[in-house]
Enzyme design. Structure first.
Site, PDB file in Angstrom:
ATOM      1  N   TYR A  12       0.837  -1.202   0.000  1.00 33.23           N
ATOM      2  CA  TYR A  12       0.000   0.000   0.000  1.00 33.23           C
ATOM      3  C   TYR A  12       0.869   1.249   0.000  1.00 33.23           C
ATOM      4  O   TYR A  12       2.053   1.216   0.337  1.00 33.23           O
ATOM      5  CB  TYR A  12      -0.957   0.001   1.196  1.00 33.23           C
ATOM      6  CG  TYR A  12      -0.320   0.318   2.532  1.00 33.23           C
ATOM      7  CD1 TYR A  12      -0.195   1.641   2.974  1.00 33.23           C
ATOM      8  CD2 TYR A  12       0.148  -0.692   3.364  1.00 33.23           C
ATOM      9  CE1 TYR A  12       0.377   1.937   4.199  1.00 33.23           C
ATOM     10  CE2 TYR A  12       0.715  -0.409   4.595  1.00 33.23           C
ATOM     11  CZ  TYR A  12       0.836   0.915   5.015  1.00 33.23           C
ATOM     12  OH  TYR A  12       1.414   1.203   6.225  1.00 33.23           O
ATOM     13  N   CYS A  13       0.246   2.361  -0.380  1.00 35.11           N
ATOM     14  CA  CYS A  13       0.913   3.664  -0.364  1.00 35.11           C
ATOM     15  C   CYS A  13      -0.161   4.729  -0.186  1.00 35.11           C
ATOM     16  O   CYS A  13      -1.282   4.422   0.222  1.00 35.11           O
ATOM     17  CB  CYS A  13       1.738   3.886  -1.627  1.00 35.11           C
ATOM     18  SG  CYS A  13       0.759   3.824  -3.160  1.00 35.11           S
ATOM     19  N   THR A  14       0.134   5.970  -0.488  1.00 36.13           N
ATOM     20  CA  THR A  14      -0.798   7.070  -0.222  1.00 36.13           C
ATOM     21  C   THR A  14      -2.035   7.016  -1.119  1.00 36.13           C
ATOM     22  O   THR A  14      -3.171   7.028  -0.642  1.00 36.13           O
ATOM     23  CB  THR A  14      -0.102   8.428  -0.403  1.00 36.13           C
ATOM     24  OG1 THR A  14       1.071   8.470   0.402  1.00 36.13           O
ATOM     25  CG2 THR A  14      -1.028   9.574  -0.008  1.00 36.13           C
TER      26      THR A  14
END
Length: 337
Positions: free
Chosen positions: A197-199
């Site tokens: 996951y990331c922003t």
């Protein structure tokens, strides 16, 4: 019509402060082949500028990456303009979770070699072979599986102020460093479910393709990243497994996801998750500072910077001559106050 801004930052910020309407902060990206990034960039600048859009947009042969602020009354026109572009038709628009409308004050649309600097030079790497999307509900379910590893594909200063429960950090300063590090760190866990996951989704989507490229099988990535996850979880009444603040790359420097404060002031060690840039224009170090230390150091990262910031502007400018800004504007996890 000019295809670049020609107004000073001071005046632009004043104009933003005087606006009487609301703005919506939006991020979106799309991996797609763009034959002529420069021509696409110029047309996009005209379109966005005509709608009063501010923000930062990167265009490359591999696609587009954008974080923008749009007048609320122009939101539908903005969406229609994007959807009129073939490869952006129906693109997911991530609406900011915690938005004051002051995220950007100018529009910048730039052509880059890549929309995410990844350091990948392997011609056999295939971005179309990427991991499976997980929405908020699917993420919550799979993340609770003991055979699942959750991997945060953001930088150290993003992870520091907020992350998903049980997520591991890939301790690096840049995304290009993280990719091979993630492969190495997880080499003995190829039989597990890997959730990345990331922003907003752009980094973890590429990371999922990179992991598959290196022989991992059960690779997933969070659709729309932390932003979309939070909005969906709230809308659907799901438990939110993200703790703390989501770092964002605009003037807000963060949006509150939960009330948990999991980081500390870099100067006194008190619980705090407020990122600031050192007020000394010759430094601008990104760090975490509480209200007491902000007052004590006059919004600077050190006594040295505080003293420089107190000097007359002419003396500050003289001191900055010859300074290598690549060192001064350092977000490295190895740079200590």
């Amino acid at each position: 019509m000019a295809l670049h801004n020609r107004v000073s930052a001071t005046e632009l910020k004043q104009r933003l402060a005087q606006e009487t309407f609301k703005r919506v902060t939006i991020s979106f990206y799309q991996y797609a082949k763009i034959a002529d990034p420069k021509a696409f960039r110029d047309q996009l600048y005209l379109t966005l500028n005509n709608l009063g859009t501010f923000g930062r947009v990167y265009v490359a042969a591999e696609g587009i990456n954008a974080q923008v602020s749009v007048p609320e009354h122009n939101f539908e026109a903005f969406k229609e303009a994007l959807y009129a572009i073939d490869f952006l038709n129906g693109v997911r628009l991530n609406i900011a979770v915690d938005d004051d409308g002051k995220s950007f004050y100018v529009l910048k649309v730039k052509v880059r070699e890549k929309i995410v600097a990844d350091g990948i030079d392997d011609p056999t790497f295939d971005m179309s072979n990427r991991g499976k999307y997980l929405d908020a509900q699917a993420f919550n379910e799979l993340s609770g599986n003991p055979d699942t590893v959750i991997v945060d594909m953001r930088n150290h200063y993003e992870y520091e102020v907020g992350h998903f429960e049980g997520a591991i950090e890939v301790p690096s300063d840049t995304f290009r460093e993280q990719l091979p590090m993630a492969v190495e760190m997880l080499a003995d866990q190829k039989d597990k479910n890997i959730i990345m996951y990331c922003t907003g989704g752009i980094r973890c989507e590429k990371a999922s393709a990179y992991m598959l490229h290196h022989g991992f099988k059960n690779v997933f990535h969070l659709e729309g990243g932390i932003i979309e996850y939070t909005n969906k979880a709230k809308k659907e009444g799901l438990p939110i497994k993200f703790k703390g603040k989501n770092f964002v790359f605009d003037d807000r420097l963060g949006e509150r996801i939960s009330d948990d404060i999991i980081s500390h002031c870099h100067q006194c060690g008190e619980p705090c998750d407020t990122h600031v840039n050192c007020a000394n224009d010759g430094c601008h170090l990104l760090f975490i500072q509480c209200d007491k230390c902000r007052e004590k150091y006059n919004s600077c990262c050190s006594e040295e910077c505080k003293n420089i910031h107190a000097l007359p502007l002419e003396e500050q400018i003289e001191l900055r001559k010859g300074v290598v800004k690549g060192i001064q504007f350092n977000k490295s996890r190895h740079r200590h106050l």
